[in-house]
Every structure is written in C-alpha cells, then in structure tokens.
Write a protein that holds these residues in place. Structure first.
Motif, PDB file in Angstrom:
ATOM      1  N   LYS A 161       6.061   9.588   7.485  1.00 37.48           N
ATOM      2  CA  LYS A 161       5.992  10.888   7.044  1.00 37.48           C
ATOM      3  C   LYS A 161       4.729  11.573   6.552  1.00 37.48           C
ATOM      4  N   CYS A 162       3.887  11.572   7.654  1.00 38.77           N
ATOM      5  CA  CYS A 162       2.529  12.116   7.487  1.00 38.77           C
ATOM      6  C   CYS A 162       1.964  12.704   8.559  1.00 38.77           C
ATOM      7  N   LYS A 163       1.429  14.057   8.125  1.00 43.87           N
ATOM      8  CA  LYS A 163       0.895  15.058   8.831  1.00 43.87           C
ATOM      9  C   LYS A 163      -0.478  15.398   8.336  1.00 43.87           C
ATOM     10  N   ILE A 164      -1.439  14.975   8.946  1.00 45.00           N
ATOM     11  CA  ILE A 164      -2.965  14.892   8.500  1.00 45.00           C
ATOM     12  C   ILE A 164      -3.717  16.361   9.413  1.00 45.00           C
ATOM     13  N   GLU A 258      -1.144  14.796   1.446  1.00 45.15           N
ATOM     14  CA  GLU A 258      -0.111  13.818   2.152  1.00 45.15           C
ATOM     15  C   GLU A 258      -0.124  12.364   1.707  1.00 45.15           C
ATOM     16  N   MET A 259      -1.272  11.921   1.153  1.00 44.22           N
ATOM     17  CA  MET A 259      -1.220  10.591   0.608  1.00 44.22           C
ATOM     18  C   MET A 259      -1.708  10.458  -0.573  1.00 44.22           C
ATOM     19  N   VAL A 260      -1.227   9.475  -1.378  1.00 39.72           N
ATOM     20  CA  VAL A 260      -1.878   9.165  -2.825  1.00 39.72           C
ATOM     21  C   VAL A 260      -2.195   7.596  -2.905  1.00 39.72           C
ATOM     22  N   ILE A 261      -3.170   7.440  -3.436  1.00 41.27           N
ATOM     23  CA  ILE A 261      -3.608   6.038  -3.439  1.00 41.27           C
ATOM     24  C   ILE A 261      -4.100   5.766  -4.769  1.00 41.27           C
ATOM     25  N   TRP A 307      11.209   4.749  -0.854  1.00 44.54           N
ATOM     26  CA  TRP A 307      10.270   3.603  -0.533  1.00 44.54           C
ATOM     27  C   TRP A 307      10.011   3.105   0.601  1.00 44.54           C
ATOM     28  N   ARG A 308      10.616   3.489   1.672  1.00 47.42           N
ATOM     29  CA  ARG A 308      10.547   2.772   2.799  1.00 47.42           C
ATOM     30  C   ARG A 308       9.344   3.719   3.731  1.00 47.42           C
ATOM     31  N   THR A 344       5.580  10.851  -3.822  1.00 47.29           N
ATOM     32  CA  THR A 344       5.354  11.533  -2.469  1.00 47.29           C
ATOM     33  C   THR A 344       5.201  10.289  -1.519  1.00 47.29           C
ATOM     34  N   PRO A 345       5.654  10.873  -0.189  1.00 48.10           N
ATOM     35  CA  PRO A 345       5.583   9.636   0.951  1.00 48.10           C
ATOM     36  C   PRO A 345       3.951   9.260   1.066  1.00 48.10           C
ATOM     37  N   ASN A 346       3.867   8.049   1.656  1.00 45.53           N
ATOM     38  CA  ASN A 346       2.491   7.536   1.916  1.00 45.53           C
ATOM     39  C   ASN A 346       1.798   7.217   0.523  1.00 45.53           C
ATOM     40  N   SER A 347       2.509   6.745  -0.410  1.00 43.94           N
ATOM     41  CA  SER A 347       1.822   6.283  -1.615  1.00 43.94           C
ATOM     42  C   SER A 347       1.620   4.885  -1.696  1.00 43.94           C
TER      43      SER A 347
END
Length: 383
Positions: A161-164, A258-261, A307-308, A344-347
C-alpha cells in the motif's frame, strides 16, 4: 577514543534520586539507565534481566536470551543469535554525567598500547551472519511468531500500500527511537568495558547513518524528512512512547508521507563478554551488516491489524538488498512486536551493525541500503 558530548550533571542528580527511589520502593533496578548502575559486569548482568512495557509496543514478558554463540567459526547463523531488538529491549549502555566534553582522555598511544594497558577490555569478534530461517530464493526470514507462517513467494508477488510521488511532498520519514546509539571509533579486535556506545553527537550516531539513506532518496526525487529528535535522552525508559508521538505529529503535518523507517544500531554480546561485529565486504570496502525488522500482531493483543502491509515492503526491500549487495543483509526478523509500525503502512525498523562496528562501516551500509530502497520504491511511483 572519539569525543562524546557529556550527559549533564543535573541528570546525574536526577538519576541518583531515581535509583534511591527505586531501591526504597522495591522496584527493579533495571528500569534505571545503565549509567547509574555502572557499565561493568554487575550493571550488565542486572540489565540483562530487566524488562519494561511501552503501551504494548514492548511486551513485559520478554527477557534477554542467554544464547550460546559459536566460538570458532567466522560465519555465524542468525538462528543462534538473539540481538537487543530480539529481546525487545535496547540496552542503555552507559553515559558520562560530567560536564566535560569527552569521556576518554585524548592521547597519542597506539591501539595496541591502549589495548595492553586497559585492564577492563573485552574481545571483539568480527563475523558474517549467515542466511538461515525460512527462505525463498535469496530471501531469508527469521520467523519469531508462533501463529503465523511466512509465505515469502506470496509476499514478493503482492503489492504494498504505497504510492510514491517524485519531486512532490515528503514521501519518507526517517526517525530514531534510540537517537543516541553510537559506534566504535576504530576497527579493532577488542573494546574497553568502560567504552560508552551512546553519544549525543549526531555526527557520530545512527543519525549519521540515516543521513546517508536520506541522501540517496532525495537524489532520486523521493523527498525525505529526517527527524533527529532525541527520544532516549535524557530519559531512556519510554523512548518508544516519545517516538510514537513524534511520528504521529509528522504524519499529521505531512499526510503525503508513505513510509516510516526507524533507524537503529544493534548490540550482540556472548556469555564470555565477547562482542560480535557483523561485517561484510562490498566492492572491497567493509560494511556493517543490516537487519530489517517487521512486526506482527502474533497473539492479537497489539491492536496492529496492518502488520501484513509492512511485511510486504520489508520482504521486497530484503530481496532487493540481496540482489544488489550479497551478504549485506542479515535475515529479516519477523517479530511478534509492534515498535510503532502500526501508525502507517510501509513502516520498518532497520538495524545497522552493532556497537563495535565503526561509524564508517555503518554509514557505508546506510548508503547501500538507500540505493536498494530507491529501487524498491521505484516500483510504486505514481504520477
């Protein structure tokens, strides 16, 4: 040794008051920073059995494993290693409470002379963590969950679920729950047990590693926000709660993210006190090995239904790293914890080396991971 910014004297007073309160109240001394307990064997032993919870992000039942590590082989299986994140507890490994700017006296003695004169030294063993666990092709996953199996083939074929959007608003957020995690100043086979692997100097900590990731993403047009707020200083306990509030505030301020690292540094120590230094060589240069952690709501008690989504992007980044830089990635750890990945998704949480890897090795890995991350996110670019 490199200079470390000091932890101020008023923090010493504050920590001592907490220590006295802890003893009189009969609560565990492990809740205190190791700087109060001492960075030696006694403090380490006490801290090994400590445990705490941060609103279900860190389960209270977890304690450090007393794993027996290989003694001879220079190639180590990850099945035999329980790192500090595996334990759900990142060790607060000390810190000076003086008002001076350095924890080590500066001198010009050689590393060998320093080693021979340091009566409190321990061994450093350089290893390469082997691929092990569940695998599909060159992707390996260490499954720490009892209720969920990993179908790597299916995950790789799935869409995150990622839109960059390139050259748009912030797409990636880099943060540090444990902002003061630092590295060794030299590449050597020993360490001083008085060595402080934490620093408030952001040029010598995991912050500098994330800077390398940020450079690669921004250069590719993937606008990245690197937040360097301290969450583990001056107070260590509760760092995940404080990081959570920081992440939430930036997600609200910049909904384009969109992403958290969460960028960390690991620590692995054998029962005899030997510290492990997971290292590989890429293009003739040493790099700290890297471990991606993706959480899971194993028992349904973490309020972590998404989590998936995180596992999909984690597995795809793991594959890209394996293709780009053989030996750089340790097996991905599919962990029964949350670590703020529910926001958020993509964590992701990514560990760069250990406290006996050098800063340069970790920064090099940051650069390489950044390059692989760009390739992974390119698949999700939209107009």
């Amino acid at each position: 040794m490199s200079k470390y910014k000091s932890f101020s004297i008023h923090q010493t007073i504050y920590k001592c008051r907490r220590a006295i309160t802890a003893v009189t109240a009969g609560i565990t001394a492990a809740a205190l920073p190791l700087a109060v307990l001492g960075a030696g064997a006694v403090g380490a032993a006490i801290f090994k059995v400590s445990q705490f919870s941060a609103n279900m992000m860190l389960p209270t039942s977890a304690t450090q494993s007393e794993s027996v590590f290989p003694q001879e082989s220079q190639s180590v299986s990850s099945d035999n290693i329980v790192s500090s994140e595996d334990e759900t507890l990142k060790k607060a490994s000390g810190g000076n409470d003086s008002d001076t700017s350095s924890t080590e006296s500066e001198n010009t003695v050689s590393s060998e002379e320093e080693k021979n004169t340091d009566s409190k030294r321990g061994k450093v063993k350089e290893v390469q963590i082997k691929n092990s666990g569940v695998n599909y092709g060159n992707v390996y996953v260490k499954d720490g969950n009892s209720n969920y199996d990993v179908n790597i083939k299916k995950l790789l074929a799935s869409s995150a679920k990622c839109k960059i959007k390139k050259n748009a608003g912030y797409q990636v957020l880099l943060v540090h729950t444990h902002t003061t995690e630092g590295y060794a100043d030299k590449d050597k086979d020993w360490y001083s047990k008085s060595y402080n692997p934490r620093t408030t100097d952001k040029s010598e900590s995991v912050v500098a590693v994330a800077d390398e990731i940020e450079k690669q993403l921004n250069a590719a047009g993937i606008k990245t926000l690197h937040v360097t707020t301290y969450h583990d200083y001056p107070e260590y306990t509760g760092a995940y709660n404080r990081a959570r509030e920081t992440i939430k505030s930036y997600l609200k301020k910049y909904p384009s993210i969109e992403m958290v690292i969460d960028v960390h540094r690991d620590s692995m120590t054998q029962e005899d006190g030997t510290k492990l230094k997971p290292t590989t060589t890429i293009d003739g240069k040493k790099a700290a090995q890297v471990m991606i952690i993706s959480g899971c709501d194993n028992d349904g008690k973490l309020n972590f239904s998404g989590w998936r989504d995180n596992l999909i992007i984690a597995t795809q980044l793991q594959k890209q790293m394996a293709e780009d830089y053989k030996g750089l990635a340790r097996p991905l750890y599919f962990a029964p914890f949350r670590y703020n990945m529910d926001l958020t998704p993509n964590s992701l949480l990514i560990e760069f080396g250990t406290d006996v890897n050098t800063l340069e090795e970790a920064k090099y890995s940051g650069k390489l991971v950044g390059k692989s991350l760009v390739k992974t996110l390119e698949k999700y670019v939209v107009k």
